[in-house]
Design an enzyme around this catalytic site. Structure first.
Site, PDB file in Angstrom:
ATOM      1  N   GLY A  30      -1.531   2.570   0.081  1.00  0.00           N
ATOM      2  CA  GLY A  30      -1.744   3.507   1.170  1.00  0.00           C
ATOM      3  C   GLY A  30      -1.476   2.864   2.515  1.00  0.00           C
ATOM      4  N   HIS A  60      -1.221  -4.578  -1.560  1.00  0.00           N
ATOM      5  CA  HIS A  60      -0.188  -4.171  -0.602  1.00  0.00           C
ATOM      6  C   HIS A  60      -0.523  -4.813   0.742  1.00  0.00           C
ATOM      7  CE1 HIS A  60       1.216  -0.983  -3.317  1.00  0.00           C
ATOM      8  NE2 HIS A  60       2.205  -0.742  -2.471  1.00  0.00           N
ATOM      9  N   HIS A  72       6.687  -4.127  -9.074  1.00  0.00           N
ATOM     10  CA  HIS A  72       6.185  -3.214  -8.036  1.00  0.00           C
ATOM     11  C   HIS A  72       6.954  -1.899  -8.129  1.00  0.00           C
ATOM     12  CE1 HIS A  72       4.136  -2.894  -3.924  1.00  0.00           C
ATOM     13  NE2 HIS A  72       4.743  -1.720  -4.112  1.00  0.00           N
ATOM     14  N   GLU A  92       3.636  -5.160   4.712  1.00  0.00           N
ATOM     15  CA  GLU A  92       4.746  -4.213   4.660  1.00  0.00           C
ATOM     16  C   GLU A  92       4.913  -3.581   6.034  1.00  0.00           C
ATOM     17  OE1 GLU A  92       6.192  -0.180   2.278  1.00  0.00           O
ATOM     18  OE2 GLU A  92       4.093  -0.778   2.193  1.00  0.00           O
ATOM     19  N   ASP A 109       4.208   7.668  -9.420  1.00  0.00           N
ATOM     20  CA  ASP A 109       4.423   8.934  -8.717  1.00  0.00           C
ATOM     21  C   ASP A 109       5.589   8.851  -7.748  1.00  0.00           C
ATOM     22  OD1 ASP A 109       2.659   7.102  -7.548  1.00  0.00           O
ATOM     23  OD2 ASP A 109       1.729   8.587  -6.258  1.00  0.00           O
ATOM     24  N   HIS A 147       5.938   2.453  -8.367  1.00  0.00           N
ATOM     25  CA  HIS A 147       4.892   3.481  -8.367  1.00  0.00           C
ATOM     26  C   HIS A 147       5.268   4.615  -9.310  1.00  0.00           C
ATOM     27  CE1 HIS A 147       2.437   2.031  -4.918  1.00  0.00           C
ATOM     28  NE2 HIS A 147       3.583   1.446  -4.583  1.00  0.00           N
TER      29      HIS A 147
END
Length: 366
Positions: A186, A213, A24, A216, A28, A26
């Site tokens: 998101g 996701h 996991h 969280e 960006d 990202h």
């Protein structure tokens, strides 16, 4: 779980040496601060808060330390803003691989949302092909440094938009070119995973892998929908499964039906400790649910989420957990094998990495 009777000290140098698996992360969220500044200059992006490398690094960490997932996500406006050309995407992807390999990562699944990089006219396919070219270049550079790393790509759809089915189709189209699976990312609140059922149905029909996701910022409902309605193979974060676990004053632990299901089915939890503290999913590392979840032998994996925003690496996450919970080499090996077992990679290749890379790498230190 700890093993204090280790033969090698738990130094950062030794932690970097051992093989690690990352599920996991990202793309960006892992740029080098200097790269952000240089790409901004090349692209004419004028919105950075500072063009000083050290100050920008601090700004990203401070801005992410908000205690809110929504505020945390706002920091990505700057990284995505400078990743709008093929050249930028190739550079960022190649540097990502180099940085992970230097940290001892031997297998990584790095995710990003192609739809976030089309502001200057790139097609979704062009975005995917540029990132794959960057990952291949990064693997080549790492090999020149004597580091072997294998990369897999996860394509994300942004849950607040309506392009999940389109991104799922791209993930299937490029699965023989390095795309390992699919994800939705998101804000969780208000955007349940069931909004994208058509995408998950398409993926299942095509025998494609996907994670979601969930758990969280939202909670058990998000996890339940991701698993029972959408069929998630893994949970991105998933830390709020702890809300379905009760502990009596005498220490007896009771698992609710959802927690029992997740544990019994060995559904992997992609836990990102430092990020969870930043977004308010955990009060502190010492209070993080990973301690209880690992003790109860859930399929726990340790991850970075966003290395720039959290100022972290896989090695620093391991070191932080060692300080908080007394973990040692056998615990790190357990987290690593958990992750490798859970990777969206062919079974024989997973087994090869476990038996011929991970276990020998830990055997040198334990």
């Amino acid at each position: 779980m700890s093993d204090n009777a280790t033969r090698a000290p738990l130094t950062m140098e030794n932690i970097r040496r051992v093989p690690k698996v990352l599920l996991h992360d990202h793309l960006d969220g892992g740029l080098r601060p200097r790269t952000v500044i240089e790409l901004a200059d090349a692209l004419g992006y004028r919105d950075l808060p500072t063009t000083d490398v050290a100050e920008l690094s601090r700004w990203f960490r401070d801005a992410a330390d908000s205690g809110s997932l929504e505020s945390y996500l706002e920091t990505f406006a700057h990284t995505c803003g400078v990743m709008q050309t093929e050249e930028a995407l190739v550079r960022v992807a190649a540097e990502c691989v180099e940085d992970l390999a230097a940290d001892g990562v031997v297998y990584a699944e790095v995710r990003y949302a192609p739809e976030l990089f089309v502001e200057r006219g790139l097609s979704l396919d062009a975005v995917v092909e540029a990132v794959q070219a960057g990952f291949a270049e990064g693997e080549r550079r790492a090999a020149q440094q004597g580091k072997v790393i294998r990369m897999g790509t996860l394509l994300c759809a942004m849950r607040q938009h309506a392009r999940a089915a389109e991104i799922a189709e791209i993930a299937v189209r490029y699965r023989d070119s390095g795309v390992a699976g699919f994800d939705i990312a998101g804000p969780e609140a208000g955007f349940p995973p069931t909004r994208n059922l058509d995408a998950f149905e398409y993926l299942r029909t095509n025998n494609a892998h996907f994670t979601i996701h969930a758990g969280e910022a939202f909670g058990l409902a998000s996890i339940w929908e991701a698993i029972q309605h959408c069929g998630a193979e893994r949970l991105g974060h998933g830390v709020r499964i702890v809300d379905d676990i009760k502990r009596d004053p005498d220490g007896t632990v009771h698992l609710g039906r959802l927690a029992s299901y997740v544990r019994d089915r060995r559904i992997p939890l992609e836990i990102c400790p430092s990020s969870n503290v930043q977004t308010g999913a955990a009060a502190s590392i010492a209070d993080h649910p990973i301690g209880l979840l690992a003790d109860l032998r859930f399929r726990v994996t340790v991850n970075t989420d966003n290395r720039l925003m959290s100022g972290c690496s896989m090695s620093s996450e391991f070191a932080t957990l060692a300080d908080a919970f007394g973990y040692g080499w056998s615990d790190f090996q357990w987290f690593t094998i958990n992750a490798m077992k859970s990777a969206f990679l062919d079974f024989d290749q997973r087994l090869d990495l476990i038996n011929n890379v991970i276990k020998p790498g830990y055997a040198e230190l334990v």
